[in-house]
Design a protein around this motif. Sequence first.
Motif, PDB file in Angstrom:
ATOM      1  N   ASP A  32       0.738  -1.106   0.178  1.00 34.74           N
ATOM      2  CA  ASP A  32      -0.025   0.039   0.070  1.00 34.74           C
ATOM      3  C   ASP A  32       0.717   1.301  -0.094  1.00 34.74           C
ATOM      4  N   TYR A  33       1.892   1.319   0.983  1.00 32.28           N
ATOM      5  CA  TYR A  33       2.789   2.168   0.695  1.00 32.28           C
ATOM      6  C   TYR A  33       3.411   2.588  -0.380  1.00 32.28           C
ATOM      7  N   GLN A  34       3.945   1.392  -0.976  1.00 26.90           N
ATOM      8  CA  GLN A  34       4.733   1.472  -2.405  1.00 26.90           C
ATOM      9  C   GLN A  34       3.738   2.254  -3.417  1.00 26.90           C
ATOM     10  N   ALA A  35       2.390   1.396  -3.501  1.00 29.19           N
ATOM     11  CA  ALA A  35       1.517   2.093  -4.364  1.00 29.19           C
ATOM     12  C   ALA A  35       1.246   3.749  -4.271  1.00 29.19           C
ATOM     13  N   GLU A  36       1.139   4.035  -3.032  1.00 31.64           N
ATOM     14  CA  GLU A  36       1.002   5.532  -2.803  1.00 31.64           C
ATOM     15  C   GLU A  36       2.034   6.598  -3.091  1.00 31.64           C
ATOM     16  N   ILE A  37       3.090   5.954  -2.881  1.00 31.05           N
ATOM     17  CA  ILE A  37       4.571   6.516  -3.260  1.00 31.05           C
ATOM     18  C   ILE A  37       4.579   6.575  -4.865  1.00 31.05           C
ATOM     19  N   GLN A  38       4.411   5.411  -5.511  1.00 32.53           N
ATOM     20  CA  GLN A  38       4.349   5.194  -6.860  1.00 32.53           C
ATOM     21  C   GLN A  38       3.502   6.144  -7.744  1.00 32.53           C
ATOM     22  N   GLN A  39       2.253   6.369  -6.830  1.00 32.47           N
ATOM     23  CA  GLN A  39       1.145   7.250  -7.600  1.00 32.47           C
ATOM     24  C   GLN A  39       1.957   8.663  -7.412  1.00 32.47           C
ATOM     25  N   LEU A  40       2.331   9.054  -6.061  1.00 31.58           N
ATOM     26  CA  LEU A  40       2.970  10.478  -6.200  1.00 31.58           C
ATOM     27  C   LEU A  40       3.963  10.768  -7.090  1.00 31.58           C
ATOM     28  N   LEU A  41       4.755   9.880  -7.275  1.00 25.99           N
ATOM     29  CA  LEU A  41       5.766   9.885  -8.350  1.00 25.99           C
ATOM     30  C   LEU A  41       5.454  10.328  -9.707  1.00 25.99           C
ATOM     31  N   ARG A  42       4.296   9.631  -9.985  1.00 28.34           N
ATOM     32  CA  ARG A  42       3.717   9.996 -11.312  1.00 28.34           C
ATOM     33  C   ARG A  42       3.027  11.237 -11.415  1.00 28.34           C
ATOM     34  N   ARG A  43       2.369  11.754 -10.386  1.00 31.00           N
ATOM     35  CA  ARG A  43       2.054  12.945 -10.261  1.00 31.00           C
ATOM     36  C   ARG A  43       2.884  13.893 -10.445  1.00 31.00           C
ATOM     37  N   GLU A  44       4.047  13.804  -9.699  1.00 33.63           N
ATOM     38  CA  GLU A  44       5.218  14.652  -9.827  1.00 33.63           C
ATOM     39  C   GLU A  44       5.797  14.621 -11.253  1.00 33.63           C
ATOM     40  N   ARG A  45       6.040  13.613 -11.985  1.00 34.61           N
ATOM     41  CA  ARG A  45       6.466  13.760 -13.157  1.00 34.61           C
ATOM     42  C   ARG A  45       5.579  14.283 -14.273  1.00 34.61           C
ATOM     43  N   ARG A  46       4.137  14.125 -14.284  1.00 34.16           N
ATOM     44  CA  ARG A  46       3.170  14.713 -15.085  1.00 34.16           C
ATOM     45  C   ARG A  46       3.330  16.403 -14.764  1.00 34.16           C
ATOM     46  N   MET A  47       3.469  16.618 -13.349  1.00 34.08           N
ATOM     47  CA  MET A  47       3.660  18.160 -13.234  1.00 34.08           C
ATOM     48  C   MET A  47       4.923  18.870 -13.847  1.00 34.08           C
ATOM     49  N   GLN A  48       6.092  18.100 -13.938  1.00 36.87           N
ATOM     50  CA  GLN A  48       7.296  18.419 -14.428  1.00 36.87           C
ATOM     51  C   GLN A  48       7.070  18.494 -16.048  1.00 36.87           C
ATOM     52  N   LEU A  49       6.359  17.498 -16.662  1.00 39.40           N
ATOM     53  CA  LEU A  49       6.123  17.635 -18.071  1.00 39.40           C
ATOM     54  C   LEU A  49       5.379  18.826 -18.409  1.00 39.40           C
ATOM     55  N   GLN A  50       4.341  19.109 -17.586  1.00 40.22           N
ATOM     56  CA  GLN A  50       3.244  20.188 -18.034  1.00 40.22           C
ATOM     57  C   GLN A  50       4.243  21.697 -17.751  1.00 40.22           C
ATOM     58  N   SER A  51       5.323  21.655 -16.924  1.00 37.69           N
ATOM     59  CA  SER A  51       5.867  22.929 -16.606  1.00 37.69           C
ATOM     60  C   SER A  51       6.855  23.237 -17.821  1.00 37.69           C
ATOM     61  N   LEU A  52       7.278  21.977 -18.665  1.00 39.57           N
ATOM     62  CA  LEU A  52       8.156  22.272 -19.684  1.00 39.57           C
ATOM     63  C   LEU A  52       7.518  23.046 -20.750  1.00 39.57           C
TER      64      LEU A  52
END
Length: 262
Positions: A242-262
């Motif tokens: 569960d912890y890993q799933a939450e972290i991976q979801q957070l990481l995906r969200r951060e990547r999307r935000m990074q891509l949008q800021s480009l």
Amino acid sequence: MSSATSHDTTNDPHKCWPRHSQAPKQLLERSSQRIVCSTAVSGTRQLTRRTERHWGHACLHRKDTPIKLYLRSALALRDQVVDSALALVPSLRDLGPSEVTQVVQENVHLLGNIAPSQEAVRRVVLSNPGLLAAPLGSWFDFFSEYGLEARQFWQLLCSHPNLMQQGSVFAAGSAILFLKAVGWSDLEITTIIIPFHAAVLQMDVHVQLQPVLEYLVNAKGLSDKAAQQFLHQHPGVLYDSDYQAEIQQLLRRERRMQLQSL
């Protein structure tokens, strides 16, 4: 008289043939013998072909692969039991004679040296046949470097067979280096991590372990030292699904935000 003699000669079946030839009766007998012999040979060939086909089908049905022959002999297992075990890992049937000798036989020999009994070897092999092709020798040497005795390695193998089958010595070594970097000692790794949290040794440091530490710092607001202390007290967090799933979801969200800021 001469004509009569000539007539008698031409009507004598044995005298009308040249001396170097044989009489029709003898030729017929020889011809008959050849026919009988030819028929017998033909029948024998047909019987041989039928026998070969029969044994060919029998061999196909038995499916005696090198590993099956070895397990029947080395572990005294019945065909049906071996077939059931191999059905769990079909790739084992494709092992050639050299692979059976160099890998499977060595693994069975190692298990026989560390297991409490031959029956215990049979149980672990039948429940986890993939161990037969795992690099058990490399795992044994690896954990011996951390002080594990043969009895402890056997317990680890029985409790975490997937580590030996699906993990790698390299990944386990990298995970241990990560744990030492966050404060775990060699003694703690040997007495706590390996016996009770061996699942962490299957985790990828860059994809799974390091993100947990970063999550505690960035998302939970802990300092580096506090995050390390938290992981030291709660190592199960590192491999909690569960912890890993939450972290991976957070990481995906951060990547999307990074891509949008480009």
